[in-house]
Scaffold this active site. Structure first.
Site, short mmCIF file in Angstrom:
data_model
loop_
_atom_site.label_atom_id
_atom_site.label_comp_id
_atom_site.label_asym_id
_atom_site.label_seq_id
_atom_site.Cartn_x
_atom_site.Cartn_y
_atom_site.Cartn_z
N HIS A 9 0.82 -1.22 0.00
CA HIS A 9 0.00 0.00 0.00
C HIS A 9 0.85 1.26 0.00
O HIS A 9 0.57 2.22 -0.72
CB HIS A 9 -0.93 0.00 1.22
N GLU A 46 7.55 5.42 -2.99
CA GLU A 46 8.00 5.25 -4.37
C GLU A 46 8.85 4.00 -4.52
O GLU A 46 9.49 3.58 -3.55
CB GLU A 46 8.82 6.48 -4.78
N LEU A 71 -4.16 -8.10 2.10
CA LEU A 71 -4.81 -9.22 2.77
C LEU A 71 -6.26 -9.44 2.36
O LEU A 71 -6.78 -10.54 2.53
CB LEU A 71 -4.74 -9.02 4.29
N GLY A 74 -10.20 -5.58 -0.94
CA GLY A 74 -10.78 -4.25 -0.80
C GLY A 74 -10.65 -3.49 -2.11
O GLY A 74 -10.20 -4.04 -3.12
N HIS A 76 -8.58 -1.36 -3.11
CA HIS A 76 -7.23 -1.27 -3.67
C HIS A 76 -6.92 -2.46 -4.57
O HIS A 76 -6.34 -2.31 -5.64
CB HIS A 76 -6.19 -1.21 -2.55
#
Lengths: 119, 119
Positions: A9, A46, A71, A74, A76
């Protein structure tokens, strides 16, 4: 020439991003058939996913596997990572870029959780 | 009477929260010495951590193990989960409430990541 990109993330805590980078170095040092393993981030750190894929291609990758270090499925995993991958696919139609099943899908996770309670 | 609480972040996508609840059911059905295994959430889903711990104690727990279903030592693992646990510790000084090492610390994670690329 297959490149593995592990996507985390990204965090405002740089220690947390470095934890991911260290993990990726561990993966790189293991037995596998990727010629390189890179860390990339969805946000806050980055390189971001598109830049990481472009760098892998610039470094000779003809196949890129993007592996979400997430995990659960979702937003993302379901929307954001595929959208970033599509951006680069459009730029390099001849390069095979695929997304591997995210970490949370691994069937061993329940056993690993129980093992953590014995640490 | 030991209760295991697996803490996930919580998502606005209810499918994602249910994915965690299903995982926790899998853990509950495995071989272990907890008399119950519950899912709790840091935010966005219920029960929240303090309410989950209180419910475990109301159900007879004399020891509670809180296991962060998180991959890196970001703010949630380092600050937010311990802060929520402290709230309930203050309410129940006789109950032993501990936090297990978060999932990302498991040494098998690099190998599991490589395995995911073979799915």
């Amino acid at each position: 020439m297959k490149s593995l990109l592990i996507v985390a993330h990204g965090s405002r805590r740089e220690e947390s991003n470095n934890e991911v980078r260290d993990l990726v170095k561990k993966v790189a040092g293991m037995n596998h058939d990727f010629y390189e393993v890179r860390s990339v981030f969805l946000e806050l750190a980055e390189p971001l996913i598109p830049d990481g894929i472009r760098a892998a291609i610039a470094n000779g990758a003809t196949k890129v596997v993007v592996l979400p270090y997430f995990l659960s499925a979702g937003r993302h995993v379901v929307e954001d990572i595929p959208a970033d991958v599509e951006i680069v696919k459009a730029e390099y139609p001849d390069i095979e870029i695929s997304i591997a099943p995210y970490l949370g899908m691994a069937e061993v996770i329940p056993q690993i959780l129980l093992n953590q309670t014995k640490q």
